[in-house]
Every structure is written in C-alpha cells, then in structure tokens.
Design a protein around this motif. Structure first.
Motif, PDB file in Angstrom:
ATOM      1  N   GLU A  76      -6.810   1.480  -3.692  1.00  0.00           N
ATOM      2  CA  GLU A  76      -7.461   0.213  -4.026  1.00  0.00           C
ATOM      3  C   GLU A  76      -8.746   0.432  -4.834  1.00  0.00           C
ATOM      4  OE1 GLU A  76      -7.750  -2.164  -0.470  1.00  0.00           O
ATOM      5  OE2 GLU A  76      -5.591  -1.996  -0.120  1.00  0.00           O
ATOM      6  N   GLU A  77      -9.458   1.515  -4.570  1.00  0.00           N
ATOM      7  CA  GLU A  77     -10.676   1.809  -5.334  1.00  0.00           C
ATOM      8  C   GLU A  77     -10.364   2.170  -6.781  1.00  0.00           C
ATOM      9  OE1 GLU A  77     -12.767   4.862  -3.240  1.00  0.00           O
ATOM     10  OE2 GLU A  77     -13.395   3.511  -1.626  1.00  0.00           O
ATOM     11  N   SER A  78      -9.161   2.713  -7.019  1.00  0.00           N
ATOM     12  CA  SER A  78      -8.797   3.097  -8.388  1.00  0.00           C
ATOM     13  C   SER A  78      -8.120   1.952  -9.143  1.00  0.00           C
ATOM     14  CB  SER A  78      -7.906   4.336  -8.380  1.00  0.00           C
ATOM     15  OG  SER A  78      -6.678   4.034  -7.756  1.00  0.00           O
ATOM     16  N   GLY A  79      -8.201   0.760  -8.606  1.00  0.00           N
ATOM     17  CA  GLY A  79      -7.709  -0.415  -9.331  1.00  0.00           C
ATOM     18  C   GLY A  79      -6.384  -0.968  -8.861  1.00  0.00           C
ATOM     19  N   GLY A  80      -5.774  -0.368  -7.851  1.00  0.00           N
ATOM     20  CA  GLY A  80      -4.508  -0.881  -7.339  1.00  0.00           C
ATOM     21  C   GLY A  80      -4.703  -2.160  -6.539  1.00  0.00           C
ATOM     22  N   ARG A  81      -3.747  -3.052  -6.628  1.00  0.00           N
ATOM     23  CA  ARG A  81      -3.835  -4.320  -5.886  1.00  0.00           C
ATOM     24  C   ARG A  81      -3.462  -4.080  -4.423  1.00  0.00           C
ATOM     25  NH1 ARG A  81      -0.173  -5.932  -9.627  1.00  0.00           N
ATOM     26  NH2 ARG A  81       1.112  -6.816  -7.977  1.00  0.00           N
ATOM     27  N   PRO A  82      -4.206  -4.660  -3.482  1.00  0.00           N
ATOM     28  CA  PRO A  82      -3.918  -4.454  -2.056  1.00  0.00           C
ATOM     29  C   PRO A  82      -2.503  -4.858  -1.659  1.00  0.00           C
ATOM     30  CG  PRO A  82      -6.045  -5.522  -2.329  1.00  0.00           C
ATOM     31  CD  PRO A  82      -5.405  -5.465  -3.686  1.00  0.00           C
ATOM     32  N   GLU A  83      -1.952  -5.904  -2.284  1.00  0.00           N
ATOM     33  CA  GLU A  83      -0.610  -6.348  -1.906  1.00  0.00           C
ATOM     34  C   GLU A  83       0.491  -5.410  -2.394  1.00  0.00           C
ATOM     35  OE1 GLU A  83      -2.167  -8.601  -5.464  1.00  0.00           O
ATOM     36  OE2 GLU A  83      -2.864  -8.343  -3.427  1.00  0.00           O
ATOM     37  N   SER A  84       0.182  -4.511  -3.343  1.00  0.00           N
ATOM     38  CA  SER A  84       1.180  -3.551  -3.812  1.00  0.00           C
ATOM     39  C   SER A  84       0.882  -2.131  -3.343  1.00  0.00           C
ATOM     40  CB  SER A  84       1.257  -3.592  -5.343  1.00  0.00           C
ATOM     41  OG  SER A  84       0.042  -3.154  -5.903  1.00  0.00           O
ATOM     42  N   ASN A  85      -0.044  -1.969  -2.403  1.00  0.00           N
ATOM     43  CA  ASN A  85      -0.452  -0.652  -1.911  1.00  0.00           C
ATOM     44  C   ASN A  85       0.657  -0.051  -1.043  1.00  0.00           C
ATOM     45  OD1 ASN A  85      -1.708   1.571  -0.773  1.00  0.00           O
ATOM     46  ND2 ASN A  85      -3.664   0.531  -0.522  1.00  0.00           N
ATOM     47  N   PRO A  86       1.314   1.036  -1.487  1.00  0.00           N
ATOM     48  CA  PRO A  86       2.402   1.623  -0.693  1.00  0.00           C
ATOM     49  C   PRO A  86       1.898   2.261   0.610  1.00  0.00           C
ATOM     50  CG  PRO A  86       1.904   3.028  -2.560  1.00  0.00           C
ATOM     51  CD  PRO A  86       1.092   1.778  -2.729  1.00  0.00           C
ATOM     52  N   PHE A  87       0.629   2.638   0.662  1.00  0.00           N
ATOM     53  CA  PHE A  87       0.077   3.274   1.858  1.00  0.00           C
ATOM     54  C   PHE A  87      -0.237   2.253   2.950  1.00  0.00           C
ATOM     55  CE2 PHE A  87      -1.109   5.792  -1.880  1.00  0.00           C
ATOM     56  CZ  PHE A  87      -0.392   6.936  -1.595  1.00  0.00           C
ATOM     57  N   ALA A  88      -0.238   0.968   2.578  1.00  0.00           N
ATOM     58  CA  ALA A  88      -0.491  -0.096   3.544  1.00  0.00           C
ATOM     59  C   ALA A  88       0.794  -0.836   3.914  1.00  0.00           C
ATOM     60  CB  ALA A  88      -1.506  -1.077   2.972  1.00  0.00           C
ATOM     61  N   ALA A  89       1.927  -0.283   3.533  1.00  0.00           N
ATOM     62  CA  ALA A  89       3.216  -0.935   3.805  1.00  0.00           C
ATOM     63  C   ALA A  89       3.486  -1.007   5.305  1.00  0.00           C
ATOM     64  CB  ALA A  89       4.339  -0.188   3.104  1.00  0.00           C
ATOM     65  N   ARG A  90       4.195  -2.029   5.701  1.00  0.00           N
ATOM     66  CA  ARG A  90       4.530  -2.236   7.117  1.00  0.00           C
ATOM     67  C   ARG A  90       5.331  -1.052   7.665  1.00  0.00           C
ATOM     68  NH1 ARG A  90       8.487  -4.988  10.360  1.00  0.00           N
ATOM     69  NH2 ARG A  90       7.441  -6.015  12.107  1.00  0.00           N
ATOM     70  N   ALA A  91       6.252  -0.532   6.859  1.00  0.00           N
ATOM     71  CA  ALA A  91       7.083   0.596   7.291  1.00  0.00           C
ATOM     72  C   ALA A  91       6.222   1.819   7.615  1.00  0.00           C
ATOM     73  CB  ALA A  91       8.106   0.941   6.211  1.00  0.00           C
ATOM     74  N   VAL A  92       5.154   2.031   6.869  1.00  0.00           N
ATOM     75  CA  VAL A  92       4.257   3.175   7.113  1.00  0.00           C
ATOM     76  C   VAL A  92       3.527   2.972   8.435  1.00  0.00           C
ATOM     77  CG1 VAL A  92       2.249   4.434   6.251  1.00  0.00           C
ATOM     78  CG2 VAL A  92       4.016   3.668   4.663  1.00  0.00           C
ATOM     79  N   ARG A  93       3.053   1.756   8.690  1.00  0.00           N
ATOM     80  CA  ARG A  93       2.370   1.474   9.971  1.00  0.00           C
ATOM     81  C   ARG A  93       3.319   1.689  11.150  1.00  0.00           C
ATOM     82  NH1 ARG A  93       0.613  -3.124   7.135  1.00  0.00           N
ATOM     83  NH2 ARG A  93       1.854  -4.452   8.497  1.00  0.00           N
ATOM     84  N   ILE A  94       4.562   1.251  11.010  1.00  0.00           N
ATOM     85  CA  ILE A  94       5.551   1.432  12.079  1.00  0.00           C
ATOM     86  C   ILE A  94       5.828   2.918  12.281  1.00  0.00           C
ATOM     87  CG2 ILE A  94       7.972   1.051  12.684  1.00  0.00           C
ATOM     88  CD1 ILE A  94       7.690  -1.722  11.306  1.00  0.00           C
ATOM     89  N   TYR A  95       5.975   3.658  11.203  1.00  0.00           N
ATOM     90  CA  TYR A  95       6.219   5.102  11.314  1.00  0.00           C
ATOM     91  C   TYR A  95       5.070   5.799  12.033  1.00  0.00           C
ATOM     92  CZ  TYR A  95       6.877   9.970  10.028  1.00  0.00           C
ATOM     93  OH  TYR A  95       7.017  11.334  10.085  1.00  0.00           O
ATOM     94  N   LEU A  96       3.836   5.469  11.657  1.00  0.00           N
ATOM     95  CA  LEU A  96       2.678   6.092  12.308  1.00  0.00           C
ATOM     96  C   LEU A  96       2.622   5.741  13.789  1.00  0.00           C
ATOM     97  CD1 LEU A  96      -0.089   5.700   9.595  1.00  0.00           C
ATOM     98  CD2 LEU A  96       0.969   7.809  10.384  1.00  0.00           C
TER      99      LEU A  96
END
Length: 161
Positions: A76-96
């Motif tokens: 997000e600091e490098s200009g990526g939009r929060p809604e397209s952030n792959p590191f904030a995806a629901r699947a990643v939260r579930i995996y963690l």
C-alpha cells in the motif's frame, strides 16, 4: 520479487493473488526452524518434548504473520490500492489462522483471543477552601462566617468509556 520472477510462469505483483501468497508462504516453510509435531508423533501436544523426533521444521506462525503484515503495508505504501492487496486477501487470513491453530495443537498451547481493555478516563475536582467561601458569604450577607474552616481534598473519580 525474486519468488515472483522464479515462478512458473513468471508473475508480476499486479497479477499476484491471495492463492499465490499462500503458495509463497508454503514455499517458505522449507526454511523454517520451528519443530511442528505431526499428529502421529509421540510428542504431539507437548510444549517441551523430552527428546528428538523426525517431525519437520516449519516457519513459526508469528514469523509468517509479521511478514504478511510488512508486505501488506509495503504494497500500500508503494501505491497499491488496499482493495487489490493480495497480502490482505481473506484466503491469506484464513491460512494464517489455520497455521496458528495447527501449531498451537502440535505444541499443546491454546491461543486465545485477547480481550481488549477499555481505556479509562480520570477526572478530578479542584479542592475548595471552605473558609474562603464562608468568609465571602459573610461579607456578602453582612454577617459572620459559621466557623467551618477546612480544606476539602481533591476528589478523583474514574469512569470507563
């Protein structure tokens, strides 16, 4: 970025999804240093096993969680939009969450969600000098004060928001 370049087929960060992030986290497991006991291991569920076993070494949940947090912020600091952030995806939260729970069971340590403490606000009343108030009233009314000389201390109350 190196992982994305070596991916078959090569990926750009813009085309990266939550599934690719999970694939990356699984790849990182081979470099882990945390012993995670398998279900059939005699030490499964023991926080401090008395001897060695052949269970695999994996990345600790806390390390993975911290890494994902840093990558999410960097994206997000490098200009990526929060809604397209792959590191904030629901699947990643579930995996963690699954990694955390699995490692907790393997070590016999329950992870419980901490309850947030509500901040308390402290208010205080200013001390009142009763003799000064009584003398003022005596002058106003032309009389003599009632002799209640004293100093009320500071009253402190605590309230929760």
């Amino acid at each position: 970025m190196q992982y994305l370049k070596n991916h078959k087929p090569p990926l750009t960060l813009a085309r990266c999804s939550g599934a690719h992030v999970i694939e990356f986290l699984k790849y990182l497991d081979q470099f882990g240093k945390t012993k995670v006991h398998m279900t059939g291991c005699p030490y499964f569920g023991h926080p401090n096993p008395p001897g060695p076993c052949s269970c695999p070494l994996k990345q600790a949940w806390g390390s993975l969680d911290a890494l994902i947090g840093r990558l999410r912020a960097a994206y997000e600091e490098s200009g990526g939009r929060p809604e397209s952030n792959p590191f904030a995806a629901r699947a990643v939260r579930i995996y963690l969450r699954e990694v955390r729970e699995g490692q907790a069971r393997a070590r016999g340590i329950p992870y419980e969600k901490r309850k947030r403490k509500r901040p308390s606000v402290t208010t205080s009343a200013v001390g009142i000098n009763v003799s000064a108030v009584a003398a003022t009233q005596a002058v106003d009314y032309g009389g003599v004060s009632g002799g209640t000389a004293g100093n009320l201390g500071t009253a402190t109350t605590t309230t929760s928001l």
